[in-house]
Design a protein around this motif. Structure first.
Motif, PDB file in Angstrom:
ATOM      1  N   THR A 134       0.861  -1.180   0.000  1.00 30.34           N
ATOM      2  CA  THR A 134       0.000   0.000   0.000  1.00 30.34           C
ATOM      3  C   THR A 134       0.898   1.230   0.000  1.00 30.34           C
ATOM      4  O   THR A 134       1.943   1.241   0.658  1.00 30.34           O
ATOM      5  CB  THR A 134      -0.921  -0.010   1.239  1.00 30.34           C
ATOM      6  N   TYR A 135       0.490   2.252  -0.753  1.00 26.69           N
ATOM      7  CA  TYR A 135       1.319   3.449  -0.916  1.00 26.69           C
ATOM      8  C   TYR A 135       0.410   4.675  -1.008  1.00 26.69           C
ATOM      9  O   TYR A 135      -0.769   4.546  -1.335  1.00 26.69           O
ATOM     10  CB  TYR A 135       2.164   3.305  -2.194  1.00 26.69           C
ATOM     11  N   THR A 136       0.971   5.844  -0.741  1.00 24.18           N
ATOM     12  CA  THR A 136       0.221   7.095  -0.897  1.00 24.18           C
ATOM     13  C   THR A 136       0.913   7.960  -1.931  1.00 24.18           C
ATOM     14  O   THR A 136       2.047   8.403  -1.719  1.00 24.18           O
ATOM     15  CB  THR A 136       0.123   7.854   0.448  1.00 24.18           C
ATOM     16  N   PHE A 137       0.253   8.168  -3.067  1.00 30.60           N
ATOM     17  CA  PHE A 137       0.760   9.080  -4.098  1.00 30.60           C
ATOM     18  C   PHE A 137       0.429  10.509  -3.692  1.00 30.60           C
ATOM     19  O   PHE A 137      -0.663  10.783  -3.191  1.00 30.60           O
ATOM     20  CB  PHE A 137       0.109   8.801  -5.458  1.00 30.60           C
ATOM     21  N   THR A 138       1.358  11.432  -3.964  1.00 29.37           N
ATOM     22  CA  THR A 138       1.115  12.841  -3.630  1.00 29.37           C
ATOM     23  C   THR A 138       1.400  13.783  -4.787  1.00 29.37           C
ATOM     24  O   THR A 138       1.141  14.969  -4.689  1.00 29.37           O
ATOM     25  CB  THR A 138       2.002  13.269  -2.439  1.00 29.37           C
ATOM     26  N   TYR A 139       1.905  13.299  -5.902  1.00 28.55           N
ATOM     27  CA  TYR A 139       2.270  14.145  -7.024  1.00 28.55           C
ATOM     28  C   TYR A 139       1.045  14.452  -7.892  1.00 28.55           C
ATOM     29  O   TYR A 139       0.307  13.555  -8.261  1.00 28.55           O
ATOM     30  CB  TYR A 139       3.347  13.452  -7.872  1.00 28.55           C
ATOM     31  N   LYS A 140       0.834  15.719  -8.213  1.00 28.16           N
ATOM     32  CA  LYS A 140      -0.277  16.179  -9.066  1.00 28.16           C
ATOM     33  C   LYS A 140      -1.657  15.829  -8.507  1.00 28.16           C
ATOM     34  O   LYS A 140      -2.629  15.768  -9.240  1.00 28.16           O
ATOM     35  CB  LYS A 140      -0.161  15.630 -10.491  1.00 28.16           C
ATOM     36  N   MET A 141      -1.744  15.551  -7.222  1.00 26.56           N
ATOM     37  CA  MET A 141      -3.025  15.187  -6.617  1.00 26.56           C
ATOM     38  C   MET A 141      -2.888  15.341  -5.115  1.00 26.56           C
ATOM     39  O   MET A 141      -1.789  15.388  -4.586  1.00 26.56           O
ATOM     40  CB  MET A 141      -3.409  13.747  -6.966  1.00 26.56           C
ATOM     41  N   SER A 142      -4.006  15.419  -4.446  1.00 27.28           N
ATOM     42  CA  SER A 142      -3.938  15.363  -2.989  1.00 27.28           C
ATOM     43  C   SER A 142      -3.514  13.947  -2.612  1.00 27.28           C
ATOM     44  O   SER A 142      -3.617  13.033  -3.431  1.00 27.28           O
ATOM     45  CB  SER A 142      -5.294  15.723  -2.393  1.00 27.28           C
ATOM     46  N   PRO A 143      -3.010  13.728  -1.405  1.00 25.66           N
ATOM     47  CA  PRO A 143      -2.572  12.376  -1.036  1.00 25.66           C
ATOM     48  C   PRO A 143      -3.632  11.335  -1.375  1.00 25.66           C
ATOM     49  O   PRO A 143      -4.794  11.465  -1.009  1.00 25.66           O
ATOM     50  CB  PRO A 143      -2.352  12.489   0.475  1.00 25.66           C
ATOM     51  N   THR A 144      -3.208  10.312  -2.120  1.00 22.88           N
ATOM     52  CA  THR A 144      -4.125   9.311  -2.641  1.00 22.88           C
ATOM     53  C   THR A 144      -3.624   7.919  -2.299  1.00 22.88           C
ATOM     54  O   THR A 144      -2.542   7.513  -2.716  1.00 22.88           O
ATOM     55  CB  THR A 144      -4.257   9.467  -4.176  1.00 22.88           C
ATOM     56  N   LEU A 145      -4.418   7.189  -1.554  1.00 26.45           N
ATOM     57  CA  LEU A 145      -4.069   5.846  -1.115  1.00 26.45           C
ATOM     58  C   LEU A 145      -4.302   4.843  -2.243  1.00 26.45           C
ATOM     59  O   LEU A 145      -5.376   4.822  -2.852  1.00 26.45           O
ATOM     60  CB  LEU A 145      -4.929   5.486   0.101  1.00 26.45           C
ATOM     61  N   VAL A 146      -3.279   4.026  -2.520  1.00 25.62           N
ATOM     62  CA  VAL A 146      -3.353   3.025  -3.588  1.00 25.62           C
ATOM     63  C   VAL A 146      -2.743   1.704  -3.121  1.00 25.62           C
ATOM     64  O   VAL A 146      -1.983   1.663  -2.162  1.00 25.62           O
ATOM     65  CB  VAL A 146      -2.601   3.492  -4.865  1.00 25.62           C
ATOM     66  N   ASP A 147      -3.094   0.653  -3.838  1.00 25.83           N
ATOM     67  CA  ASP A 147      -2.411  -0.636  -3.708  1.00 25.83           C
ATOM     68  C   ASP A 147      -1.527  -0.758  -4.937  1.00 25.83           C
ATOM     69  O   ASP A 147      -1.978  -0.482  -6.060  1.00 25.83           O
ATOM     70  CB  ASP A 147      -3.416  -1.787  -3.673  1.00 25.83           C
ATOM     71  N   VAL A 148      -0.278  -1.148  -4.734  1.00 24.06           N
ATOM     72  CA  VAL A 148       0.678  -1.284  -5.833  1.00 24.06           C
ATOM     73  C   VAL A 148       1.091  -2.742  -5.927  1.00 24.06           C
ATOM     74  O   VAL A 148       1.354  -3.394  -4.920  1.00 24.06           O
ATOM     75  CB  VAL A 148       1.931  -0.408  -5.597  1.00 24.06           C
ATOM     76  N   ARG A 149       1.139  -3.215  -7.146  1.00 24.94           N
ATOM     77  CA  ARG A 149       1.633  -4.570  -7.406  1.00 24.94           C
ATOM     78  C   ARG A 149       2.700  -4.454  -8.480  1.00 24.94           C
ATOM     79  O   ARG A 149       2.457  -3.904  -9.553  1.00 24.94           O
ATOM     80  CB  ARG A 149       0.486  -5.456  -7.873  1.00 24.94           C
ATOM     81  N   MET A 150       3.908  -4.910  -8.179  1.00 24.68           N
ATOM     82  CA  MET A 150       5.015  -4.891  -9.134  1.00 24.68           C
ATOM     83  C   MET A 150       5.287  -6.324  -9.571  1.00 24.68           C
ATOM     84  O   MET A 150       5.474  -7.203  -8.724  1.00 24.68           O
ATOM     85  CB  MET A 150       6.276  -4.333  -8.479  1.00 24.68           C
ATOM     86  N   LEU A 151       5.321  -6.538 -10.883  1.00 26.23           N
ATOM     87  CA  LEU A 151       5.542  -7.886 -11.420  1.00 26.23           C
ATOM     88  C   LEU A 151       6.552  -7.845 -12.554  1.00 26.23           C
ATOM     89  O   LEU A 151       6.641  -6.853 -13.280  1.00 26.23           O
ATOM     90  CB  LEU A 151       4.229  -8.467 -11.945  1.00 26.23           C
ATOM     91  N   ARG A 152       7.272  -8.922 -12.711  1.00 21.79           N
ATOM     92  CA  ARG A 152       8.179  -9.102 -13.851  1.00 21.79           C
ATOM     93  C   ARG A 152       7.791 -10.414 -14.497  1.00 21.79           C
ATOM     94  O   ARG A 152       7.701 -11.449 -13.833  1.00 21.79           O
ATOM     95  CB  ARG A 152       9.627  -9.142 -13.375  1.00 21.79           C
TER      96      ARG A 152
END
Length: 168
Positions: A134-152
């Motif tokens: 889980t991460y909070t993006f803050t660029y170009k938006m108000s703080p936004t809670l997201v789930d991130v999945r990184m895959l290769r």
């Protein structure tokens, strides 16, 4: 279901997070014929599917634009190769402005840290990438809670999948 974390409660109390229901998942009964979907039917992919990375190849870029979570394909250095419309709508960055740029420094500089980029770099060093957090993006938006999945995948393509907790 709304997250019950202290961070979420704090963000909500400061009006950084909207009080709305999360985007509903695509109807589980819908299927794509031979990897294609009609323009009226959303592509049915599950963010948490363990085999998701191989399923991404069954769809065209136009069809991946219809998925209900962000899909960003990057090379080993983090240069954006594909940026879907869902991610563009929610992040406020157009695909044409993201593609060809470094995701971590030019597209989403708030991700240029140990928590986000550090996990990506570790995966590149190991040659495998399978992280969910889980991460909070803050660029170009108000703080936004997201789930991130990184895959290769087995073809050495890297995928950043982003599920906004409260999508636009």
């Amino acid at each position: 279901m709304k997250p019950d974390s202290d961070l979420y409660s704090f963000l909500r109390s400061k009006d950084f997070v909207e009080e709305e229901e999360p985007a509903s998942n695509v109807d589980s009964g819908s299927t794509a014929d031979s990897g294609a979907s009609s323009s009226q039917e959303a592509v049915s992919l599950d963010f948490e599917d363990p085999d998701l990375v191989e399923k991404l190849y069954q769809y065209s870029e136009a069809e991946l634009d219809e998925v209900d979570f962000g899909i960003v394909k990057v090379d080993n250095d983090g240069t954006v190769l594909f940026y879907n419309e869902y991610e563009a709508r929610n992040a406020g960055v157009r695909p044409e402005d993201a593609e060809g740029k470094d995701f971590f420094t030019q597209v989403a500089p708030c991700s240029n840290n140990r928590i986000f980029r550090g996990r990506f770099k570790e995966g590149m060093m190991k040659g495998t990438l399978d992280e969910t957090f889980t991460y909070t993006f803050t660029y170009k938006m108000s703080p936004t809670l997201v789930d991130v999945r990184m895959l290769r995948d087995e073809r050495s393509n890297n995928w950043l999948l982003i599920r906004f907790r409260y999508a636009k």
